[in-house]
Design a protein around this motif. Structure first.
Motif, PDB file in Angstrom:
ATOM      1  N   GLU A 264       0.817  -1.134  -0.081  1.00  0.00           N
ATOM      2  CA  GLU A 264       0.064   0.091  -0.035  1.00  0.00           C
ATOM      3  C   GLU A 264       0.913   1.341  -0.020  1.00  0.00           C
ATOM      4  O   GLU A 264       0.407   2.274  -0.707  1.00  0.00           O
ATOM      5  N   GLY A 265       2.045   1.105   0.753  1.00  0.00           N
ATOM      6  CA  GLY A 265       2.825   2.405   0.809  1.00  0.00           C
ATOM      7  C   GLY A 265       3.414   2.719  -0.650  1.00  0.00           C
ATOM      8  O   GLY A 265       3.560   3.988  -1.049  1.00  0.00           O
ATOM      9  N   PHE A 266       3.961   1.513  -1.205  1.00  0.00           N
ATOM     10  CA  PHE A 266       4.207   2.069  -2.872  1.00  0.00           C
ATOM     11  C   PHE A 266       3.177   2.350  -3.596  1.00  0.00           C
ATOM     12  O   PHE A 266       3.253   3.231  -4.700  1.00  0.00           O
ATOM     13  N   LYS A 267       1.965   1.690  -3.502  1.00  0.00           N
ATOM     14  CA  LYS A 267       0.773   2.376  -4.132  1.00  0.00           C
ATOM     15  C   LYS A 267       0.518   3.889  -4.004  1.00  0.00           C
ATOM     16  O   LYS A 267       0.507   4.562  -5.048  1.00  0.00           O
ATOM     17  N   GLU A 268       0.779   4.300  -2.919  1.00  0.00           N
ATOM     18  CA  GLU A 268       0.550   5.784  -2.371  1.00  0.00           C
ATOM     19  C   GLU A 268       1.548   6.745  -3.209  1.00  0.00           C
ATOM     20  O   GLU A 268       1.507   7.907  -3.489  1.00  0.00           O
ATOM     21  N   LYS A 269       2.755   5.785  -3.365  1.00  0.00           N
ATOM     22  CA  LYS A 269       3.713   6.639  -4.167  1.00  0.00           C
ATOM     23  C   LYS A 269       3.833   6.398  -5.819  1.00  0.00           C
ATOM     24  O   LYS A 269       4.941   6.641  -6.358  1.00  0.00           O
ATOM     25  N   ASP A 270       2.710   5.940  -6.029  1.00  0.00           N
ATOM     26  CA  ASP A 270       2.424   5.743  -7.518  1.00  0.00           C
ATOM     27  C   ASP A 270       3.268   4.653  -8.387  1.00  0.00           C
ATOM     28  O   ASP A 270       3.529   4.926  -9.465  1.00  0.00           O
ATOM     29  N   TYR A 271       3.772   3.771  -7.765  1.00  0.00           N
ATOM     30  CA  TYR A 271       4.505   2.580  -8.302  1.00  0.00           C
ATOM     31  C   TYR A 271       3.198   1.893  -9.059  1.00  0.00           C
ATOM     32  O   TYR A 271       2.303   1.530  -8.375  1.00  0.00           O
ATOM     33  N   THR A 272       3.713   1.342 -10.134  1.00  0.00           N
ATOM     34  CA  THR A 272       2.706   0.580 -10.883  1.00  0.00           C
ATOM     35  C   THR A 272       2.939  -0.938 -10.765  1.00  0.00           C
ATOM     36  O   THR A 272       1.960  -1.628 -10.889  1.00  0.00           O
ATOM     37  N   ASP A 273       4.433  -1.429 -10.507  1.00  0.00           N
ATOM     38  CA  ASP A 273       4.514  -2.926 -10.205  1.00  0.00           C
ATOM     39  C   ASP A 273       5.487  -3.035  -9.179  1.00  0.00           C
ATOM     40  O   ASP A 273       6.298  -2.064  -8.748  1.00  0.00           O
ATOM     41  N   ILE A 274       5.363  -4.250  -8.530  1.00  0.00           N
ATOM     42  CA  ILE A 274       6.080  -4.561  -7.328  1.00  0.00           C
ATOM     43  C   ILE A 274       6.672  -6.055  -7.628  1.00  0.00           C
ATOM     44  O   ILE A 274       6.000  -6.972  -8.040  1.00  0.00           O
ATOM     45  N   LEU A 275       8.098  -6.146  -7.713  1.00  0.00           N
ATOM     46  CA  LEU A 275       8.756  -7.449  -7.856  1.00  0.00           C
ATOM     47  C   LEU A 275       9.026  -7.945  -6.533  1.00  0.00           C
ATOM     48  O   LEU A 275       9.849  -7.197  -5.504  1.00  0.00           O
ATOM     49  N   VAL A 276       8.469  -9.189  -6.024  1.00  0.00           N
ATOM     50  CA  VAL A 276       8.439  -9.722  -4.758  1.00  0.00           C
ATOM     51  C   VAL A 276       9.787 -10.732  -4.956  1.00  0.00           C
ATOM     52  O   VAL A 276       9.302 -11.919  -5.413  1.00  0.00           O
ATOM     53  N   ILE A 277      10.856 -10.704  -4.280  1.00  0.00           N
ATOM     54  CA  ILE A 277      11.654 -11.529  -4.209  1.00  0.00           C
ATOM     55  C   ILE A 277      12.054 -12.171  -2.887  1.00  0.00           C
ATOM     56  O   ILE A 277      12.143 -11.462  -1.780  1.00  0.00           O
ATOM     57  N   THR A 278      11.740 -13.485  -2.957  1.00  0.00           N
ATOM     58  CA  THR A 278      11.616 -14.182  -1.371  1.00  0.00           C
ATOM     59  C   THR A 278      12.961 -15.138  -1.233  1.00  0.00           C
ATOM     60  O   THR A 278      13.444 -15.775  -2.274  1.00  0.00           O
ATOM     61  N   ILE A 279      12.971 -15.312   0.100  1.00  0.00           N
ATOM     62  CA  ILE A 279      13.696 -16.829   0.455  1.00  0.00           C
ATOM     63  C   ILE A 279      13.251 -17.667  -0.337  1.00  0.00           C
ATOM     64  O   ILE A 279      11.891 -17.986  -0.637  1.00  0.00           O
ATOM     65  N   SER A 280      14.011 -18.806  -0.429  1.00  0.00           N
ATOM     66  CA  SER A 280      13.456 -20.384  -0.992  1.00  0.00           C
ATOM     67  C   SER A 280      12.249 -20.769  -0.550  1.00  0.00           C
ATOM     68  O   SER A 280      12.037 -20.955   0.666  1.00  0.00           O
ATOM     69  N   SER A 281      11.265 -21.103  -1.352  1.00  0.00           N
ATOM     70  CA  SER A 281      10.091 -21.503  -1.055  1.00  0.00           C
ATOM     71  C   SER A 281      10.263 -23.038  -0.431  1.00  0.00           C
ATOM     72  O   SER A 281       9.449 -23.723   0.340  1.00  0.00           O
ATOM     73  N   GLY A 282      11.568 -23.646  -0.763  1.00  0.00           N
ATOM     74  CA  GLY A 282      11.814 -24.857  -0.097  1.00  0.00           C
ATOM     75  C   GLY A 282      12.355 -24.913   1.049  1.00  0.00           C
ATOM     76  O   GLY A 282      12.423 -26.226   1.800  1.00  0.00           O
ATOM     77  N   LEU A 283      12.530 -23.645   1.613  1.00  0.00           N
ATOM     78  CA  LEU A 283      12.862 -23.487   3.219  1.00  0.00           C
ATOM     79  C   LEU A 283      12.062 -22.772   3.822  1.00  0.00           C
ATOM     80  O   LEU A 283      12.354 -22.880   5.236  1.00  0.00           O
ATOM     81  N   SER A 284      11.190 -21.930   3.471  1.00  0.00           N
ATOM     82  CA  SER A 284      10.249 -21.282   4.181  1.00  0.00           C
ATOM     83  C   SER A 284       8.997 -20.996   3.291  1.00  0.00           C
ATOM     84  O   SER A 284       8.911 -21.154   2.092  1.00  0.00           O
ATOM     85  N   GLY A 285       7.957 -21.055   4.256  1.00  0.00           N
ATOM     86  CA  GLY A 285       6.682 -20.546   3.577  1.00  0.00           C
ATOM     87  C   GLY A 285       6.257 -19.138   3.321  1.00  0.00           C
ATOM     88  O   GLY A 285       5.356 -18.761   2.960  1.00  0.00           O
ATOM     89  N   THR A 286       7.475 -18.241   3.365  1.00  0.00           N
ATOM     90  CA  THR A 286       7.396 -16.891   2.943  1.00  0.00           C
ATOM     91  C   THR A 286       6.521 -16.296   1.601  1.00  0.00           C
ATOM     92  O   THR A 286       5.919 -15.774   1.277  1.00  0.00           O
ATOM     93  N   TYR A 287       7.416 -17.167   0.430  1.00  0.00           N
ATOM     94  CA  TYR A 287       6.712 -16.999  -0.798  1.00  0.00           C
ATOM     95  C   TYR A 287       5.356 -17.224  -0.803  1.00  0.00           C
ATOM     96  O   TYR A 287       4.701 -16.413  -1.355  1.00  0.00           O
ATOM     97  N   ASN A 288       4.813 -18.403  -0.584  1.00  0.00           N
ATOM     98  CA  ASN A 288       3.357 -18.688  -0.389  1.00  0.00           C
ATOM     99  C   ASN A 288       2.418 -17.603   0.218  1.00  0.00           C
ATOM    100  O   ASN A 288       1.549 -17.501  -0.109  1.00  0.00           O
ATOM    101  N   GLY A 289       3.054 -17.266   1.506  1.00  0.00           N
ATOM    102  CA  GLY A 289       2.397 -16.355   2.456  1.00  0.00           C
ATOM    103  C   GLY A 289       2.262 -14.938   1.582  1.00  0.00           C
ATOM    104  O   GLY A 289       1.078 -14.623   1.657  1.00  0.00           O
TER     105      GLY A 289
END
Length: 281
Positions: free
Chosen positions: A73-98
């Motif tokens: 939401e913070g990036f939306k307020e700053k008029d960003y159109t896209d966000i690239l979400v880069i996460t720790i391996s999904s094989g070691l953490s549920g962060t990607y799926n979360g």
């Protein structure tokens, strides 16, 4: 197109770097200490965690997904159109799926996900590369291609530990292998494979020989190519400094950084660990 990046604290990026990039946000994974939750790198220091490891049971947990939504939401307020979400391996953490599940409730901005299939500064290098490519005005798809080249062709990461009990406790290696290692002083050399999970690459008899094997692996990977290196440590800074000198002698190093392993990862390796991460420049 105006692109931002969200990553997690498993990337082990420094606060200085994170704060220097307006289009980057780091979301902390959580540490559970005596039923109290702390944001990794934000609400508790590495020194506190490594000290407490010997005294109490510490668990790790996924990031607070409200933190992720707030960042979006913070990036939306700053008029960003896209966000690239880069996460720790999904094989070691549920962060990607979360994060992906949380993204289903977000509107008004395009979210793109990249599973680094790695962690620590190996993930951090990918984030830094993404930021640099955004500054060159590449598209999301072009960036992902370049990130794959870095992850699978132009980087190498591995670590070893003095005491195997933390890896065994976290289910990271088999119990039988852990028992043999403790009896024979065999130290595992471990990496995250292309599948995003831990693999034992090799074993060394004693820490000195283990470091020699690790240096040889980097020489075989990079040869005389110009590289950048990061050394992670837990609470054993002296060991990191010793191996730094050897790496500089053996390899064509453009830049080398010694960076303490972020606590949420150190819980699983224990305090006496050394990781070496490298990439072609």
């Amino acid at each position: 197109m105006k692109i931002a990046v969200i990553t997690d604290s498993g990337s082990n990026l420094t606060t200085t770097y994170i704060n220097s990039k307006e289009n980057l946000k780091m979301i902390s994974l959580l540490l559970n200490i005596d039923n109290n939750f702390y944001r990794d790198q934000v609400e508790i220091s590495s020194e506190e965690v490594y000290e407490k490891l010997h005294k109490t049971n510490i668990l790790t947990s996924l990031p607070n997904l409200e933190d992720f939504v707030e960042a979006v939401e913070g990036f939306k307020e700053k008029d960003y159109t896209d966000i690239l979400v880069i996460t720790i391996s999904s094989g070691l953490s549920g962060t990607y799926n979360g994060f992906k599940n949380a993204a289903e409730h977000v509107e008004g901005i395009n979210l793109h996900f990249y599973d680094s299939k790695t962690l620590s500064m190996a993930e951090g290098y990918i984030v830094e590369e993404a930021i640099a490519l955004i500054e060159k005005n590449l598209t999301i798809e072009e960036i992902k291609v370049k990130l794959d080249e870095l992850r699978y062709k132009n980087s190498l990461a591995m670590f070893t530990v003095e005491n195997l009990k933390w890896l065994r406790k976290g289910g990271r290696i088999g119990k039988v292998e852990g028992t043999i290692g403790e009896i024979l002083h065999v130290k595992p050399i471990i990496a995250v494979g292309d599948d995003g999970v831990y693999h034992t690459l090799s074993k060394g008899f004693g820490m000195k020989r283990t470091f020699i094997t690790m240096r040889k692996a980097f020489k075989e990977k990079f040869g005389d190519d110009l590289i950048e290196l990061t050394i992670h440590y837990g609470d054993n800074l002296d060991s990191a400094k010793k191996i730094e000198a050897k790496l500089v002698d053996d390899l064509n190093v453009n830049k080398i950084t010694i960076n303490q392993l972020t606590p949420v990862l150190g819980v699983h390796t224990g305090p006496e660990m050394i990781a070496i991460i490298g990439k072609r420049v």
